[in-house]
Motif scaffolding. Structure first.
Motif, PDB file in Angstrom:
ATOM      1  N   LEU A   1      20.536  36.548  51.005  1.00 26.15           N
ATOM      2  CA  LEU A   1      21.680  37.123  51.384  1.00 26.15           C
ATOM      3  C   LEU A   1      22.922  36.161  51.396  1.00 26.15           C
ATOM      4  N   SER A   2      24.013  36.662  51.229  1.00 25.93           N
ATOM      5  CA  SER A   2      25.396  35.883  51.724  1.00 25.93           C
ATOM      6  C   SER A   2      25.812  36.305  52.944  1.00 25.93           C
ATOM      7  N   ALA A   3      26.838  35.535  53.568  1.00 26.84           N
ATOM      8  CA  ALA A   3      27.526  36.045  54.632  1.00 26.84           C
ATOM      9  C   ALA A   3      28.318  37.315  54.447  1.00 26.84           C
ATOM     10  N   MET A   4      28.518  37.964  55.746  1.00 25.36           N
ATOM     11  CA  MET A   4      29.438  39.143  55.662  1.00 25.36           C
ATOM     12  C   MET A   4      30.804  38.903  55.007  1.00 25.36           C
ATOM     13  N   ALA A   5      31.143  39.996  54.164  1.00 28.62           N
ATOM     14  CA  ALA A   5      32.602  39.654  53.314  1.00 28.62           C
ATOM     15  C   ALA A   5      33.576  39.166  54.207  1.00 28.62           C
ATOM     16  N   GLY A   6      34.088  38.048  53.862  1.00 29.75           N
ATOM     17  CA  GLY A   6      35.223  37.566  54.798  1.00 29.75           C
ATOM     18  C   GLY A   6      34.831  36.595  55.787  1.00 29.75           C
ATOM     19  N   GLU A   7      33.495  36.392  56.008  1.00 29.13           N
ATOM     20  CA  GLU A   7      32.875  35.491  57.159  1.00 29.13           C
ATOM     21  C   GLU A   7      33.414  34.100  56.859  1.00 29.13           C
ATOM     22  N   THR A   8      32.888  33.683  55.649  1.00 27.77           N
ATOM     23  CA  THR A   8      32.962  32.372  55.279  1.00 27.77           C
ATOM     24  C   THR A   8      34.354  31.687  55.427  1.00 27.77           C
ATOM     25  N   ASP A   9      35.588  32.735  55.023  1.00 26.12           N
ATOM     26  CA  ASP A   9      36.794  32.267  55.180  1.00 26.12           C
ATOM     27  C   ASP A   9      37.363  32.356  56.596  1.00 26.12           C
ATOM     28  N   LYS A  10      36.590  33.087  57.351  1.00 24.77           N
ATOM     29  CA  LYS A  10      36.972  33.223  58.689  1.00 24.77           C
ATOM     30  C   LYS A  10      36.509  31.843  59.493  1.00 24.77           C
ATOM     31  N   LEU A  11      35.419  31.470  59.109  1.00 26.43           N
ATOM     32  CA  LEU A  11      34.838  30.152  59.500  1.00 26.43           C
ATOM     33  C   LEU A  11      35.795  29.016  59.362  1.00 26.43           C
ATOM     34  N   ILE A  12      35.997  28.946  57.760  1.00 28.16           N
ATOM     35  CA  ILE A  12      36.945  27.840  57.383  1.00 28.16           C
ATOM     36  C   ILE A  12      38.159  27.708  58.232  1.00 28.16           C
ATOM     37  N   GLY A  13      38.740  29.023  58.315  1.00 26.72           N
ATOM     38  CA  GLY A  13      40.053  29.293  59.229  1.00 26.72           C
ATOM     39  C   GLY A  13      39.891  28.591  60.517  1.00 26.72           C
ATOM     40  N   MET A  14      38.739  28.837  61.134  1.00 28.98           N
ATOM     41  CA  MET A  14      38.547  28.229  62.476  1.00 28.98           C
ATOM     42  C   MET A  14      38.415  26.906  62.711  1.00 28.98           C
ATOM     43  N   ALA A  15      37.886  26.213  61.742  1.00 26.20           N
ATOM     44  CA  ALA A  15      37.498  24.644  61.609  1.00 26.20           C
ATOM     45  C   ALA A  15      38.934  24.025  61.343  1.00 26.20           C
ATOM     46  N   HIS A  16      39.865  24.826  60.333  1.00 31.05           N
ATOM     47  CA  HIS A  16      41.063  24.322  60.319  1.00 31.05           C
ATOM     48  C   HIS A  16      42.055  24.272  61.613  1.00 31.05           C
ATOM     49  N   THR A  17      41.825  25.130  62.510  1.00 36.10           N
ATOM     50  CA  THR A  17      42.468  25.255  63.550  1.00 36.10           C
ATOM     51  C   THR A  17      42.283  23.879  64.381  1.00 36.10           C
ATOM     52  N   ILE A  18      41.166  23.350  64.163  1.00 36.24           N
ATOM     53  CA  ILE A  18      40.679  21.997  64.894  1.00 36.24           C
ATOM     54  C   ILE A  18      41.437  20.801  63.896  1.00 36.24           C
ATOM     55  N   SER A  19      41.208  20.809  62.688  1.00 32.48           N
ATOM     56  CA  SER A  19      41.510  19.596  61.947  1.00 32.48           C
ATOM     57  C   SER A  19      41.811  20.024  60.473  1.00 32.48           C
ATOM     58  N   GLU A  20      42.810  19.363  60.133  1.00 29.24           N
ATOM     59  CA  GLU A  20      43.263  19.808  58.460  1.00 29.24           C
ATOM     60  C   GLU A  20      42.149  19.256  57.799  1.00 29.24           C
TER      61      GLU A  20
END
Ligand code: ADP
Ligand code: ASP
Ligand code: MG
Length: 406
Positions: A40-59
């Motif tokens: 299985l993959s992650a739910m659509a959009g989930e990987t992008d959402k997680l990357i976005g979250m990480a980028h709120t902490i650091s570039e």
């Protein structure tokens, strides 16, 4: 009785209802008597959402921790599917990458699978269990969690199919097969009944994200038949198979576009031995992949050198080349990110001439300027302005007689 590996992409597991649909499909295969391993993959959009979250902490988030974070997307869907199957009365169990012994190198975010120790998977299959493996993830030899690059669940699936010597690897997605062009760009695209590994390798590397390129590499190396089909219909999809399996050899079987590259030019470079090495060694050392290169000779012992790099590495490559330009005495470095690479691909090109001429004439009729050209035995690529990418795909598709209504 067969051993079937079934991989479901992000849109196929986008919510609980869709995961329930996946559970029904898996159960149906199992009920026929086949053994099933699900990736299985992650739910659509989930990987992008997680990357976005990480980028709120650091570039530039810590790469090890980013992979720990991204792997949670696939952990979630795998657990939910195993849970649903168990509720339905099937013996199902989820395994994370490391539990399925998916061993990778330690290149976080883009790790390569080194080997898959399939003993635990085999034991479970022998007991007639349905095994649900979290795609996109593995672990390095030290036990660190790694991820395989965007679209990496395809590679998890084909590599696991190879390790288990499965009869087929089915890739379930949001389109019902591989088309002569991205059906979301070219309405007249035709579904292919089959496509060769080499054509698919080219299509994938030139922009058709329907399969991750490394998955096609595995499929070719281990001769795994891959069936790309829809999660939402029963219709047969496209088989990715060996070229000599009696398939029809189209001169052009696909048109792709890729907007992920940028171009860099060094103007008025001294035309001397060793200059190309000075220009390209530092980018290679920085791990930046250079794709197309052209060199124009000017009168007066100077040349212009243009090449492309992934858009994501553009800034870094520009900084490196600015320094190189000063060292070698080039006049200027400039770059352009608004480009796209349009390609035509087909094994039949090996025995046909004139394909390039048709491509250039077609683009010229639409007034689309060609900035760079590269060719291989079975493909021709042109770099054009980004805004013309979709138009170029459509007119080339028509010109090579691929339109569904042709
Ligand atoms: P998944 O989430 O299931 O892995 P992807 O989004 O990675 O799905 O891949 C499927 C998408 O690939 C399709 O929605 C389609 O837009 C795109 N695509 C690009 N080129 C092609 C092609 N030649 N044939 C089919 N799909 C293509
Ligand atoms: N979830 C990962 C991605 O979005 C891997 C995959 O879907 O194949 O890239
Ligand atoms: Mg994908």
């Amino acid at each position: 009785m067969a051993l079937v590996v079934q991989k479901f992409g992000g849109t196929s597991v986008a919510d609980i209802e869709r995961i329930r649909n996946v559970a029904r499909r898996v159960a149906k295969t199992y009920d026929k008597g086949d053994d099933v391993v699900v990736i299985l993959s992650a739910m659509a959009g989930e990987t992008d959402k997680l990357i976005g979250m990480a980028h709120t902490i650091s570039e530039n988030p810590n790469r090890r921790e980013l992979d720990v974070l991204l792997a949670t997307g696939e952990q979630t869907t795998s657990a939910l599917l195993a849970m649903l199957l168990t509720e339905m009365g099937y013996p199902a169990e989820s395994l994370l990458g490391h539990q399925a012994d998916v061993v990778t190198d330690c290149d976080y975010g883009n790790a390569r699978i080194l080997e898959i120790g399939a003993s635990r998977l085999r034991q479970l299959i022998q007991k007639r269990h349905i095994v649900v493996v979290a795609g996109f993830q593995g672990c390095d030899v030290k036990g660190n969690i790694t991820t395989l690059g965007r679209g990496g669940s395809d590679t998890s699936a084909v590599a696991i199919a190879a390790a288990l010597e499965a009869d087929v690897c089915e890739i379930y997605t949001d389109v019902d097969g591989i088309y002569t062009a991205d059906p979301n760009v070219c309405a007249k695209a035709r579904k292919l009944k089959e496509i060769s590994y080499d054509e698919m390798l080219n299509m994938a590397s030139l922009g058709a994200k329907v399969l991750q390129i490394r998955s096609v590499g595995f499929a070719k190396k281990y001769n795994i038949p891959v069936h790309v089909r829809s999660s939402f219909s029963e219709e047969e999809g496209t088989m990715v198979v060996n070229e000599d399996s009696g398939m029809e050899q189209l001169v052009v079987s696909g048109v792709t576009h890729n907007k992920d590259e940028a171009r860099i030019t060094l103007r008025k470079v001294p035309d001397q031995p060793g200059i190309a090495a000075k220009i390209f060694s530092p980018v290679a050392e920085a791990g930046i992949l250079v794709d197309m290169i052209i060199q124009n000779t000017r009168p007066g012992g100077e040349t212009d050198l243009t090449f492309t790099v992934p858009k994501a590495e553009f800034q870094r490559a520009m900084e490196i080349e600015a320094q190189v330009a000063t060292e070698i005495g080039a006049e200027k470095v400039y770059g352009d990110t608004e480009i796209a690479k349009v390609s035509v691909i087909g094994v039949g090109m090996k025995n046909h001439s004139g394909v390039a001429a048709v491509m250039f004439n077609t683009l010229s009729r639409e007034n689309i300027n060609i900035m760079m050209i590269s060719t291989s035995e079975i493909r021709i690529s042109c770099v054009v302005e980004e805004k013309y990418a979709e138009l170029a795909v459509r007119v080339l598709h028509t010109a090579f007689g691929l339109d569904s209504d042709a």
